[in-house]
Write a protein that holds these residues in place. Structure first.
Motif, PDB file in Angstrom:
ATOM      1  N   SER A  14     -48.661 -56.596  -8.343  1.00  0.00           N
ATOM      2  CA  SER A  14     -47.476 -57.267  -7.802  1.00  0.00           C
ATOM      3  C   SER A  14     -47.615 -58.782  -7.641  1.00  0.00           C
ATOM      4  O   SER A  14     -47.066 -59.368  -6.723  1.00  0.00           O
ATOM      5  CB  SER A  14     -47.089 -56.639  -6.457  1.00  0.00           C
ATOM      6  N   ALA A  15     -48.327 -59.428  -8.555  1.00  0.00           N
ATOM      7  CA  ALA A  15     -48.538 -60.869  -8.473  1.00  0.00           C
ATOM      8  C   ALA A  15     -47.233 -61.651  -8.556  1.00  0.00           C
ATOM      9  O   ALA A  15     -47.129 -62.739  -8.001  1.00  0.00           O
ATOM     10  CB  ALA A  15     -49.500 -61.327  -9.562  1.00  0.00           C
ATOM     11  N   GLU A  16     -46.216 -61.097  -9.216  1.00  0.00           N
ATOM     12  CA  GLU A  16     -44.949 -61.828  -9.357  1.00  0.00           C
ATOM     13  C   GLU A  16     -44.233 -61.986  -8.028  1.00  0.00           C
ATOM     14  O   GLU A  16     -43.352 -62.816  -7.894  1.00  0.00           O
ATOM     15  CB  GLU A  16     -44.033 -61.144 -10.376  1.00  0.00           C
ATOM     16  N   ARG A  17     -44.600 -61.213  -7.029  1.00  0.00           N
ATOM     17  CA  ARG A  17     -43.961 -61.311  -5.716  1.00  0.00           C
ATOM     18  C   ARG A  17     -44.705 -62.250  -4.770  1.00  0.00           C
ATOM     19  O   ARG A  17     -44.222 -62.569  -3.702  1.00  0.00           O
ATOM     20  CB  ARG A  17     -43.880 -59.931  -5.056  1.00  0.00           C
ATOM     21  N   PHE A  35     -45.967 -62.460   0.494  1.00  0.00           N
ATOM     22  CA  PHE A  35     -45.269 -61.981  -0.700  1.00  0.00           C
ATOM     23  C   PHE A  35     -43.930 -61.383  -0.309  1.00  0.00           C
ATOM     24  O   PHE A  35     -43.701 -61.005   0.843  1.00  0.00           O
ATOM     25  CB  PHE A  35     -46.122 -60.967  -1.475  1.00  0.00           C
ATOM     26  N   HIS A  53     -40.817 -55.628  -1.518  1.00  0.00           N
ATOM     27  CA  HIS A  53     -40.052 -54.975  -2.593  1.00  0.00           C
ATOM     28  C   HIS A  53     -38.972 -54.053  -2.038  1.00  0.00           C
ATOM     29  O   HIS A  53     -38.120 -53.573  -2.780  1.00  0.00           O
ATOM     30  CB  HIS A  53     -40.969 -54.252  -3.580  1.00  0.00           C
TER      31      HIS A  53
END
Length: 138
Positions: free
Chosen positions: A19-22, A33, A36
């Motif tokens: 979940s690096a994009e968050r 972060f 989701h």
């Protein structure tokens, strides 16, 4: 990993494994972060990088690092999203509504009249009740 040895999704995020994009912010001690399951746009979580199950499992220094990042992210949310308010929420153990067992603080940007509601109604307690609890805590 959690103390029981099962995978911890927040440890994986802290380690950069998922979940690096968050991820909005990362330092030596904490990660922030986007949630989701965000209840409002900008709903952010702040966690310690080192696994701590809850408030009773984290050191005072690590808890202070989490709060420093909470403060920093609150400023970013205010600048970028201009919310009418901000609700901070931190839950411990199932009875306290915790559902991911890695300490985390929710930062929930709020708008006047949004769909969120307080989970309880505050009522003034009498002096004797407060005095009895004070004795237990003092």
């Amino acid at each position: 990993m959690t103390q029981a040895g099962s995978p911890c999704v927040f440890c994986a995020i802290a380690d950069g494994d998922t979940s690096a994009e968050r991820v909005l912010f990362r330092d030596e001690h904490t990660v922030a972060f986007l949630d989701h399951t965000a209840v409002t746009p900008g709903h952010t979580l702040v966690i310690p990088r080192a696994h701590a199950t809850d408030i009773w499992d984290i050191s005072a220094d690590a808890a202070a690092a989490v709060m420093r990042t909470v403060h920093q992210m609150a400023a970013r949310i205010r600048t970028a999203l201009h919310p009418d308010g901000l609700t901070l929420f931190q839950a411990n153990r199932p009875a306290g509504w915790q559902d991911v067992f890695h300490l985390h603080v929710h930062l929930v940007p709020r708008s006047d009249g949004d769909h969120l509601a307080r989970p309880w109604s505050a009522t003034v307690k009498n002096g004797a009740t407060l005095a009895a609890v004070r004795e237990l805590l003092a």
